[in-house]
Design a protein around this motif. Structure first.
Motif, PDB file in Angstrom:
ATOM      1  N   SER A 141       0.828  -1.203   0.000  1.00 48.50           N
ATOM      2  CA  SER A 141       0.000   0.000   0.000  1.00 48.50           C
ATOM      3  C   SER A 141       0.866   1.258   0.000  1.00 48.50           C
ATOM      4  O   SER A 141       0.520   2.272  -0.609  1.00 48.50           O
ATOM      5  N   ILE A 142       2.002   1.194   0.687  1.00 48.02           N
ATOM      6  CA  ILE A 142       2.895   2.345   0.773  1.00 48.02           C
ATOM      7  C   ILE A 142       3.631   2.558  -0.544  1.00 48.02           C
ATOM      8  O   ILE A 142       3.820   3.695  -0.991  1.00 48.02           O
ATOM      9  N   ASP A 143       4.077   1.479  -1.166  1.00 46.25           N
ATOM     10  CA  ASP A 143       4.754   1.554  -2.467  1.00 46.25           C
ATOM     11  C   ASP A 143       4.118   0.510  -3.385  1.00 46.25           C
ATOM     12  O   ASP A 143       4.454  -0.668  -3.333  1.00 46.25           O
ATOM     13  N   LEU A 144       3.186   0.958  -4.222  1.00 44.92           N
ATOM     14  CA  LEU A 144       2.426   0.041  -5.074  1.00 44.92           C
ATOM     15  C   LEU A 144       3.274  -0.633  -6.148  1.00 44.92           C
ATOM     16  O   LEU A 144       2.814  -1.571  -6.814  1.00 44.92           O
ATOM     17  N   TYR A 145       4.512  -0.183  -6.312  1.00 47.48           N
ATOM     18  CA  TYR A 145       5.403  -0.859  -7.259  1.00 47.48           C
ATOM     19  C   TYR A 145       5.815  -2.239  -6.755  1.00 47.48           C
ATOM     20  O   TYR A 145       6.053  -3.155  -7.550  1.00 47.48           O
ATOM     21  N   VAL A 325      -6.555  -7.030  10.571  1.00 47.77           N
ATOM     22  CA  VAL A 325      -6.828  -5.664  11.008  1.00 47.77           C
ATOM     23  C   VAL A 325      -5.613  -4.825  10.661  1.00 47.77           C
ATOM     24  O   VAL A 325      -4.470  -5.312  10.664  1.00 47.77           O
ATOM     25  N   GLY A 326      -5.845  -3.549  10.344  1.00 51.92           N
ATOM     26  CA  GLY A 326      -4.732  -2.691   9.986  1.00 51.92           C
ATOM     27  C   GLY A 326      -5.014  -1.238  10.294  1.00 51.92           C
ATOM     28  O   GLY A 326      -6.164  -0.833  10.474  1.00 51.92           O
ATOM     29  N   ARG A 327      -3.928  -0.458  10.364  1.00 48.15           N
ATOM     30  CA  ARG A 327      -4.026   0.983  10.572  1.00 48.15           C
ATOM     31  C   ARG A 327      -2.909   1.674   9.788  1.00 48.15           C
ATOM     32  O   ARG A 327      -1.755   1.212   9.802  1.00 48.15           O
ATOM     33  N   MET A 328      -3.251   2.765   9.108  1.00 49.08           N
ATOM     34  CA  MET A 328      -2.284   3.581   8.393  1.00 49.08           C
ATOM     35  C   MET A 328      -2.348   5.005   8.943  1.00 49.08           C
ATOM     36  O   MET A 328      -3.409   5.631   8.925  1.00 49.08           O
ATOM     37  N   ASP A 329      -1.213   5.500   9.461  1.00 48.20           N
ATOM     38  CA  ASP A 329      -1.108   6.865   9.977  1.00 48.20           C
ATOM     39  C   ASP A 329      -0.371   7.725   8.963  1.00 48.20           C
ATOM     40  O   ASP A 329       0.804   7.458   8.645  1.00 48.20           O
ATOM     41  N   ASN A 330      -1.045   8.756   8.436  1.00 46.91           N
ATOM     42  CA  ASN A 330      -0.438   9.687   7.495  1.00 46.91           C
ATOM     43  C   ASN A 330      -0.053  10.973   8.212  1.00 46.91           C
ATOM     44  O   ASN A 330      -0.860  11.553   8.948  1.00 46.91           O
ATOM     45  N   VAL A 336      -1.527   8.115   1.866  1.00 42.34           N
ATOM     46  CA  VAL A 336      -1.380   6.703   1.526  1.00 42.34           C
ATOM     47  C   VAL A 336      -2.537   5.925   2.135  1.00 42.34           C
ATOM     48  O   VAL A 336      -2.727   5.934   3.358  1.00 42.34           O
ATOM     49  N   ALA A 337      -3.319   5.264   1.297  1.00 43.51           N
ATOM     50  CA  ALA A 337      -4.473   4.506   1.774  1.00 43.51           C
ATOM     51  C   ALA A 337      -4.032   3.200   2.420  1.00 43.51           C
ATOM     52  O   ALA A 337      -3.046   2.583   1.995  1.00 43.51           O
ATOM     53  N   LEU A 338      -4.761   2.762   3.438  1.00 50.72           N
ATOM     54  CA  LEU A 338      -4.475   1.489   4.093  1.00 50.72           C
ATOM     55  C   LEU A 338      -4.636   0.327   3.129  1.00 50.72           C
ATOM     56  O   LEU A 338      -3.807  -0.590   3.099  1.00 50.72           O
TER      57      LEU A 338
END
Length: 361
Positions: A141-145, A325-330, A336-338
């Motif tokens: 998710s952070i680097d879609l490559y 379960v997940g969490r993304m802090d921007n 950046v989407a989770l």
């Protein structure tokens, strides 16, 4: 995995060839889908419930693999593999028919040589160290490559010598699809008079054993007119350098890595470093995976941090159910989407849950 014995038997009977008796073609695949609920999916802060299209716990695919024994330890082989979006049945990787793999090669004691569309060394580098893999909530998710680290028009080599691994790919036109997104960046290359246009080369060196492994990779891609990601000139580059490793503590795997990324695009130069640390532990029919990752943007406050955990239960050798379960802090202007390929407003955090089922064949 299923062998197509009937077809091969008929072919061998017609050809009456001894080589046919040592050939095989296999159909294999994996289907994985579920239901995800993500918070803050738009600027108004609304949540969304969806059937993921890109991946669930693993990307869905169907493939065909064939081998022929040529004698003296030499084999010829091919791989054709199609990515599937289970939410609507369309092909992945920019709509390619065999977007995950389409190559032919030779294999011997000296290693494996391949020609065609194939995964490159950035993809290979984290297979054993990234415990979440191309999960819906992951470093992808952070680097879609990362889950799309494949090269069109490429020649590749991989060799393993008493645990020491070396590999490389070289592409004369890294991405021939213009569908958009990280899997289709409109850079087909092969331009007369411009040898740098859409070139890409990747390299890997490492060591692997049952107890531990460590590798380092280098990945450099050039752009060209009309290419995505801001690489609109053959002088523009996107360079990733990685170090990845894993350690086995009994049945528990610890995996970690770091990726430095330097982009020299039309809009200027940017640099960031992505770190990840994870652990995986099986107990009975259950497997628990957890990971934390952070991308630090240099000369910027646009950092992002990921937390994710997954519990899988094997119903059989080929079928499992899973919950994550997940969490993304921007931070700063980071957006950046989770969920890989999802949406979120700049500076906003997201929480998510995923329930799914996976079957391989």
């Amino acid at each position: 995995m299923k062998s197509v014995h009937g077809v091969m038997a008929l072919a061998c009977g017609l050809a009456a060839s001894s080589a046919c008796a040592q050939s095989s073609v296999q159909i294999y695949g994996l289907v994985d889908s579920g239901l995800a609920h993500i918070t803050n999916a738009d600027a108004a802060g609304n949540s969304v419930t969806k059937v993921p299209s890109l991946t669930s716990s693993l990307p869905s695919r169907i493939g065909f693999r064939g081998t022929e024994d040529l004698g003296n330890g030499l084999q010829a082989f091919f791989v054709l593999e199609n990515g599937l979006s289970l939410d609507n049945g369309t092909a992945g990787q920019g709509g390619r028919l065999f977007g995950r793999a389409a190559h032919v090669g030779l294999k011997g004691a000296w290693g494996t040589l391949t020609v065609g569309r194939q995964v490159n060394m950035t993809f290979m580098s984290s297979i054993k160290s990234d415990v979440m893999g191309p999960h819906l909530f992951s470093i992808s998710s952070i680097d879609l490559y990362i889950p799309n680290a494949r090269s069109d028009n490429a020649i590749g080599y991989m060799g393993n010598f008493n645990g020491f691994t070396v590999g490389a790919t070289y592409s004369v036109g890294r991405d021939a699809s213009s569908a958009g997104g990280p899997a289709a960046t409109n850079c087909p290359g092969e331009v007369p008079g411009n040898s740098k246009a859409c070139r890409q080369y990747t390299a890997l060196v490492g060591y692997e054993s049952k107890g531990w492994g460590l590798n380092a990779t280098y990945d450099r891609m050039n752009g060209n007119t009309g290419a995505g990601g801001g690489l609109t000139s053959s002088d523009n580059t996107d360079i990733r350098t990685t170090v990845n490793g894993y350690l086995m503590l009994g049945a528990t795997k610890i995996g970690a890595g770091a990726m430095d990324r330097e982009i020299n695009a039309a809009a200027g130069r940017t640099e960031s470093v992505l770190y990840y640390l994870g652990a995986s532990r099986p107990f009975g029919a259950f497997t628990l995976d957890a990971q934390v990752a952070k991308r630090n943007a240099k000369n910027s406050d646009d950092d992002v941090t990921l937390y994710v955990a997954r519990l899988s239960y094997a119903l059989s050798k080929r079928t499992a159910i899973h919950a994550s379960v997940g969490r993304m802090d921007n931070d700063g202007a980071s957006a950046v989407a989770l969920d890989a390929g999802g949406t979120v407003a700049p500076g906003v955090s997201q929480n998510g849950v995923l329930l799914g089922v996976r079957h391989s064949f």
